[in-house]
Design an enzyme around this catalytic site. Structure first.
Site, PDB file in Angstrom:
ATOM      1  N   GLU A 115       0.821  -1.203   0.000  1.00 24.43           N
ATOM      2  CA  GLU A 115       0.000   0.000   0.000  1.00 24.43           C
ATOM      3  C   GLU A 115       0.860   1.260   0.000  1.00 24.43           C
ATOM      4  OE1 GLU A 115      -4.174  -1.528   1.855  1.00 24.43           O
ATOM      5  OE2 GLU A 115      -2.603  -1.137   3.287  1.00 24.43           O
ATOM      6  N   CYS A 128       3.468   8.451   1.412  1.00 24.26           N
ATOM      7  CA  CYS A 128       3.963   7.453   2.357  1.00 24.26           C
ATOM      8  C   CYS A 128       4.164   6.152   1.590  1.00 24.26           C
ATOM      9  CB  CYS A 128       2.925   7.300   3.474  1.00 24.26           C
ATOM     10  SG  CYS A 128       3.349   6.040   4.675  1.00 24.26           S
ATOM     11  N   CYS A 135       6.111  -7.287   7.226  1.00 25.01           N
ATOM     12  CA  CYS A 135       7.230  -6.864   8.078  1.00 25.01           C
ATOM     13  C   CYS A 135       7.645  -8.056   8.923  1.00 25.01           C
ATOM     14  CB  CYS A 135       6.784  -5.701   8.966  1.00 25.01           C
ATOM     15  SG  CYS A 135       8.133  -4.924   9.876  1.00 25.01           S
ATOM     16  N   CYS A 139       5.537  -5.444  15.984  1.00 25.21           N
ATOM     17  CA  CYS A 139       5.108  -4.420  16.940  1.00 25.21           C
ATOM     18  C   CYS A 139       3.622  -4.659  17.222  1.00 25.21           C
ATOM     19  CB  CYS A 139       5.357  -3.034  16.366  1.00 25.21           C
ATOM     20  SG  CYS A 139       7.102  -2.795  15.960  1.00 25.21           S
ATOM     21  N   CYS A 142       0.693  -2.523  15.634  1.00 27.55           N
ATOM     22  CA  CYS A 142       0.774  -2.206  14.201  1.00 27.55           C
ATOM     23  C   CYS A 142       0.105  -3.290  13.374  1.00 27.55           C
ATOM     24  CB  CYS A 142       2.240  -2.062  13.799  1.00 27.55           C
ATOM     25  SG  CYS A 142       2.480  -1.873  12.012  1.00 27.55           S
ATOM     26  N   CYS A 369      -1.600   5.757   9.717  1.00 25.48           N
ATOM     27  CA  CYS A 369      -0.378   5.070  10.162  1.00 25.48           C
ATOM     28  C   CYS A 369      -0.730   3.753  10.817  1.00 25.48           C
ATOM     29  CB  CYS A 369       0.335   5.857  11.243  1.00 25.48           C
ATOM     30  SG  CYS A 369       0.879   7.435  10.770  1.00 25.48           S
TER      31      CYS A 369
END
Ligand code: SAH
Ligand code: SF4
Length: 398
Positions: A115, A128, A135, A139, A142, A369
């Protein structure tokens, strides 16, 4: 993956060149393009000149077709078309938020999706971009962290996101228009999409070098911000080899809480991270390091946290960007109350640090975010697994 699983870095990068296939010119640095031209028959003496010409077509004018490169001889254009392609990630979906934020789902080789988000503001526009599919880090707040890493993006796929967005926004100059005549729609780039950019360093560096090149997209290094969760051994290289601005996903003021929120803290803890930042080659008052701090209700948002934070970072030229937590389905946290976010900001501000609160953008399209996660990878962990990973099995982290 449980929170105690080892953090790995050995992820795949797709080769730029498939054994006998054409080479994608997008993503090659000037040197790499020169080598590729020579290897496919361009006389060495002409190579630098040809790179300059092709580079301008690709990165100043946004050309995609060798036939359009009219200052090259017809035969040479045909040679180029035999050996090379100009390929960008393919946009498979575009959502536009009520606030104007645009979220693109783009498909890259292998059918993977990442994205990209464009956030227009009155006097600037921020793109962004993503550096990995998913990933490796986990975290706990997230959404991307719940998606398993599939692979690193190539440099072409990273700079390709910028070019794709320029296409969509109509930002390339028209023939006849001078360079720099159009107002920049993409005035800033943040590496804050999916992935940990410092685990894909070389590709991120090459892509940003191409983006900064003065005879192309020509974005200033000061308008590019790389955000890392704290991959300490790679931090200094960001200043030395890219020269862009640095942001750190800090998020907690004790190792116990940071271990839970940003598990890479178990490898490089707060002190090790801050030592690396104190030694950061580029930090100065005009080039402050941004500390990102996600505001999680009852977890990391107390007045004591604010006071500890300013003590910890003493001596580092810094600003603190407070990010109200953006919720996603199954998230084990809540956003801090607005009053508390303001109290926190105030304490930090009174200690002498700028403490802007990041306005959530594009929440209606899950573009804020930490909400990014590609549609092909929606198979989410169970709510119980997320809570267990976050250390919430026995109540909230201390
Ligand atoms: N992997 C890099 C860059 C991508 S994340 C990093 O972690 O720094 C960009 C920023 O969004 C990071 O500061 C990240 O911690 C933050 N973030 C992640 N999930 C979030 C959420 N749900 N709400 C608010 N911010 C979030
Ligand atoms: Fe990865 Fe950054 Fe999300 Fe952590 S916050 S899981 S490092 S993308």
């Amino acid at each position: 993956m449980s929170a105690s699983a080892p953090i790995t870095q050995d992820v795949l990068t797709l080769p730029r060149k498939l054994p006998d296939g054409p080479i994608n010119l997008i993503g090659l640095t000037r040197d790499a393009m020169r080598d590729a031209l020579i290897a496919t028959g361009t006389p060495e003496k002409q190579a630098r000149m040809r790179v300059s010409q092709i580079w301008q077509w690709l990165y100043v004018w946004g050309a995609r077709d060798f036939e359009a490169m009219t200052n090259l001889a017809k035969g040479y254009r045909a040679d180029l078309a035999r050996h090379f392609v100009v390929e960008l990630p393919e946009v498979v979906r575009r959502d536009i938020s009520a606030d104007g934020t645009r979220k693109y789902l783009v498909r890259i080789a292998g059918g993977h999706e990442v994205e990209v988000v464009y956030i227009p503001e009155e006097d600037r526009g921020t793109l962004c971009i993503s550096s990995q599919v998913g990933c490796t880090l986990t975290c706990s707040f997230c959404h991307t962290g719940t998606q398993k890493l599939v692979r690193n993006l190539t440099a072409g796929e990273i700079v390709g996101q910028v070019m794709m967005a320029r296409d969509d926004l109509g930002e390339w100059p028209e023939p006849g228009e001078g360079m720099g005549e159009r107002p920049r729609l993409i005035s800033n780039i943040v590496l804050m999409g999916m992935g940990e950019p410092l685990y894909n360093f070389d590709n991120v560096r090459d892509a940003m070098k191409i983006t900064m090149d003065g005879e192309g997209i020509a974005l200033s290094r000061r308008r590019i911000t790389l955000s890392t969760s704290g991959v300490v051994p790679e931090i200094a290289r960001t200043a030395e080899e890219i020269g862009c601005m640095l942001a750190i996903s800090f998020h907690a003021t004790t190792d116990a809480v940071r271990d839970q929120l940003v598990p890479i803290n178990k490898r490089w803890n707060i002190k090790t991270l801050l030592d690396a930042l104190r030694a950061y080659p580029k930090a100065s008052n005009s080039e402050r390091i941004t500390f990102e701090y996600v505001m999680l209700k009852g977890v990391n948002d107390s007045d004591d946290d604010a006071r500890r934070l300013v003590k910890l970072i003493a001596g580092i030229p810094a600003k603190i960007n407070l990010i109200p937590f953006n919720e996603w389905p199954g998230a084990p946290y809540q956003r801090s109350d607005w009053d508390q976010i303001e109290r926190f900001a105030d304490i930090v501000y009174k200690a002498g640090y700028a403490s802007p609160i990041r306005t959530p953008r594009g929440e209606d399209i899950m573009a804020a975010c930490g909400q990014l996660k590609s549609a092909t990878e929606r198979a989410r962990k169970s709510r119980a697994q997320i809570a267990a990973d976050a250390g919430l099995g026995h109540g909230r982290p201390a």
